[in-house]
Design a protein around this motif. Structure first.
Motif, PDB file in Angstrom:
ATOM      1  N   CYS A   1      -9.153 -17.283  -7.306  1.00  0.00           N
ATOM      2  CA  CYS A   1      -9.303 -17.338  -8.752  1.00  0.00           C
ATOM      3  C   CYS A   1      -9.518 -18.772  -9.207  1.00  0.00           C
ATOM      4  O   CYS A   1      -8.639 -19.399  -9.782  1.00  0.00           O
TER       5      CYS A   1
ATOM      6  N   THR B   1       0.448 -15.448 -11.293  1.00  0.00           N
ATOM      7  CA  THR B   1      -0.445 -16.065 -10.303  1.00  0.00           C
ATOM      8  C   THR B   1      -1.889 -16.126 -10.788  1.00  0.00           C
ATOM      9  O   THR B   1      -2.525 -17.177 -10.726  1.00  0.00           O
ATOM     10  N   ASP B   2      -2.407 -15.006 -11.268  1.00  0.00           N
ATOM     11  CA  ASP B   2      -3.801 -14.966 -11.727  1.00  0.00           C
ATOM     12  C   ASP B   2      -3.957 -13.991 -12.884  1.00  0.00           C
ATOM     13  O   ASP B   2      -3.188 -13.029 -13.008  1.00  0.00           O
TER      14      ASP B   2
ATOM     15  N   TYR C   1      -7.184 -11.789 -14.805  1.00  0.00           N
ATOM     16  CA  TYR C   1      -8.585 -11.397 -14.705  1.00  0.00           C
ATOM     17  C   TYR C   1      -9.014 -10.636 -15.949  1.00  0.00           C
ATOM     18  O   TYR C   1      -8.247  -9.860 -16.512  1.00  0.00           O
TER      19      TYR C   1
ATOM     20  N   TYR D   1      -3.053  -8.971 -15.540  1.00  0.00           N
ATOM     21  CA  TYR D   1      -2.162 -10.094 -15.249  1.00  0.00           C
ATOM     22  C   TYR D   1      -1.461  -9.831 -13.915  1.00  0.00           C
ATOM     23  O   TYR D   1      -0.784  -8.803 -13.766  1.00  0.00           O
TER      24      TYR D   1
ATOM     25  N   PRO E   1      -8.103 -10.623  -4.954  1.00  0.00           N
ATOM     26  CA  PRO E   1      -9.106 -10.332  -5.989  1.00  0.00           C
ATOM     27  C   PRO E   1     -10.074  -9.228  -5.565  1.00  0.00           C
ATOM     28  O   PRO E   1     -10.467  -8.392  -6.372  1.00  0.00           O
TER      29      PRO E   1
ATOM     30  N   CYS F   1     -12.272 -14.276 -13.374  1.00  0.00           N
ATOM     31  CA  CYS F   1     -11.004 -14.995 -13.343  1.00  0.00           C
ATOM     32  C   CYS F   1     -10.887 -15.891 -14.581  1.00  0.00           C
ATOM     33  O   CYS F   1     -11.747 -16.717 -14.838  1.00  0.00           O
TER      34      CYS F   1
ATOM     35  N   THR G   1      -7.641 -17.377 -15.356  1.00  0.00           N
ATOM     36  CA  THR G   1      -6.326 -18.016 -15.262  1.00  0.00           C
ATOM     37  C   THR G   1      -6.353 -19.407 -15.872  1.00  0.00           C
ATOM     38  O   THR G   1      -7.238 -20.206 -15.592  1.00  0.00           O
TER      39      THR G   1
END
Length: 233
Positions: free
Chosen positions: A33, A97-98, A100, A175, A212, A230, A232
């Motif tokens: 990401c 963490t990431d 999208y 999330y 991902p 992504c 983030t």
């Protein structure tokens, strides 16, 4: 002389090999990401950031209510879901963490309609896209887990409203948290700039610490033309 030549050749080969490994390591470090080319339907940054933050607030609210056993009992948690609920409580949700954004929802809508073989008025496609966005969490859970997880996710799902007059079509953010189920938040614009947000746990063991690529496959299980952008911070 031949011996020296072989030593030189071996040393040269080793240097090339080391350099190749270093380049590969850097390349792999960039996978995931990071900053990527934005899709054609990408949002304006201020709109995207506004949704991003509202999603986090709604997830925080859902987490608070999930941990309140009195609340959960009163909304009707059946005994058949108790074990799954206890497992959910073990998820820490302390490290995001990431994040999208599910992009190309319009393309996914057109693909779905084409496969179904049913014609639809252009004015109706917006409402159909909203229904697709609102059902995405259920579809992803059904694709990767089962009826028990789907029932618990529906019981604990939360919604809220806020104002963002610049949002004109439905959006979906996912999330991802370390050692926890991801959370999908759908945003649906209404009249007067009102936006409805729905947050749902994606309760599936397959989605904990998901890559991902695997997350994209789970979403595309029902929504073929979509992709993950992504976002983030």
């Amino acid at each position: 002389m031949l011996k020296e030549y072989r030593k030189h050749t071996q040393r040269h080969f080793f240097q090339i090999l080391c350099l190749s490994v270093m380049i590969l390591s850097v390349s792999l470090g960039m996978v995931g990401c990071g900053k990527r080319k934005k899709p054609k339907d990408s949002l304006e940054e201020n709109v995207q950031n506004g949704l991003y933050d509202e999603g986090l607030l709604l997830i925080e609210q859902m987490q608070m209510l999930t941990k309140d056993r009195g609340y959960v009992a009163n909304v009707g948690l059946p005994s058949t879901l108790q074990d799954e609920y206890e497992r959910l409580l073990l998820c820490p949700y302390d490290k995001l963490t990431d994040v999208y954004r599910v992009s190309h929802l319009e393309d996914a809508t057109d693909t779905f309609i084409a496969i179904a073989g049913q014609k639809m008025e252009e004015s109706s496609k917006l409402y159909f896209r909203q229904k697709m966005a609102s059902s995405m969490a259920n579809m992803v859970i059904s694709y990767t887990a089962g009826a028990t997880q789907l029932a618990l996710a529906g019981l604990l799902a939360q919604e809220d409203y806020f104002v963002n007059a610049e949002l004109v079509t439905s959006e979906v953010y996912i999330y991802c948290y370390e050692d926890s189920y991801p959370v999908l938040v759908g945003f649906t614009p209404g009249k007067g700039g009102a936006v409805k947000a729905n947050a749902t746990y994606l309760i599936s063991d397959k989605l904990i610490n998901v890559s991902p690529e695997e997350l994209g496959d789970a979403v595309r299980g029902y929504f073929n033309a979509t992709s993950l952008e992504c976002i983030t911070k």
